[in-house]
Design a protein around this motif. Structure first.
Motif, PDB file in Angstrom:
ATOM      1  N   LEU A   1       1.181  -1.485   0.043  1.00  0.00           N
ATOM      2  CA  LEU A   1      -0.322  -0.056   0.385  1.00  0.00           C
ATOM      3  C   LEU A   1       0.641   1.472   0.531  1.00  0.00           C
ATOM      4  N   PRO A   2       0.411   2.257  -0.349  1.00  0.00           N
ATOM      5  CA  PRO A   2       1.360   3.405  -0.434  1.00  0.00           C
ATOM      6  C   PRO A   2       1.240   4.230   1.031  1.00  0.00           C
ATOM      7  N   GLY A   3       3.128   4.251   1.211  1.00  0.00           N
ATOM      8  CA  GLY A   3       3.485   5.296   2.718  1.00  0.00           C
ATOM      9  C   GLY A   3       3.854   4.167   3.533  1.00  0.00           C
ATOM     10  N   THR A   4       3.955   2.803   3.160  1.00  0.00           N
ATOM     11  CA  THR A   4       4.010   1.523   3.868  1.00  0.00           C
ATOM     12  C   THR A   4       4.818   0.699   3.308  1.00  0.00           C
ATOM     13  N   GLU A   5       5.497   0.278   4.118  1.00  0.00           N
ATOM     14  CA  GLU A   5       6.549  -0.450   3.667  1.00  0.00           C
ATOM     15  C   GLU A   5       6.631  -2.210   4.469  1.00  0.00           C
ATOM     16  N   THR A   6       7.563  -3.114   3.383  1.00  0.00           N
ATOM     17  CA  THR A   6       7.425  -4.291   4.293  1.00  0.00           C
ATOM     18  C   THR A   6       8.796  -4.769   4.654  1.00  0.00           C
TER      19      THR A   6
END
Length: 163
Positions: free
Chosen positions: A31-36
């Motif tokens: 998702l945009p703005g999240t990191e894996t």
């Protein structure tokens, strides 16, 4: 992290008149703005932990290898809290030891209750509902007053006097 994946089957794609396409896997759909999550970011912590364990192990090993190994009768005696283990093992202890231990536990448990409440109660975005903030505050005040009364009672009874 929750990923929503639209399932596309071959029959649904043919029915729609489109070619079947690749359905991206969850890491591709961040998702945009999240990191894996990547384990590589934690490598310095793991290396630091290994260095600490290696240092502790090598220090213990060196102390065992280099230290003196004189076995005397006094060193082989069992250690009994700084007292010589001579006489009956079932001797009576004064009650003051138990009272101090119980008071320590009471005030230690007090901190276990107060610290999380203080952290939650005074956050900028409040975690407690507004309807519960004042009742919980007064419950904590009653708890502290009860502990203060217990402290004054123990003081008046002479628990803190070491005879």
């Amino acid at each position: 992290m929750i990923y929503f994946v639209k399932k596309v089957t071959k029959s649904a794609a043919k029915a729609a008149g489109k070619r079947s396409r690749h359905v991206p896997s969850p890491p591709d759909m961040a998702l945009p703005g999240t990191e894996t999550f990547e384990l590589a970011t934690y490598y310095p912590i793991f290396i630091y932990l290994l260095v600490i364990l290696a240092f502790a192990g090598s220090t213990l090993l060196m102390a065992h290898l280099v230290g003196p190994h004189r076995r005397t009768a006094i060193k082989l005696m069992p250690y009994e809290s700084g007292m010589d283990p001579i006489g009956d093992a079932r001797q009576h202890f004064d009650v003051k030891f138990y009272l101090i231990a119980i008071l320590f536990l009471v005030f230690d448990v007090e901190l276990l209750f107060l610290y999380p409440w203080a952290v939650v109660a005074y956050r900028d975005p409040p975690l407690l509902p507004a309807a519960l903030s004042w009742p919980i505050f007064w419950e904590v005040v009653i708890f502290l007053v009860t502990l203060a009364l217990a402290y004054v009672y123990a003081w008046r009874k002479g628990v803190f006097r070491w005879r």
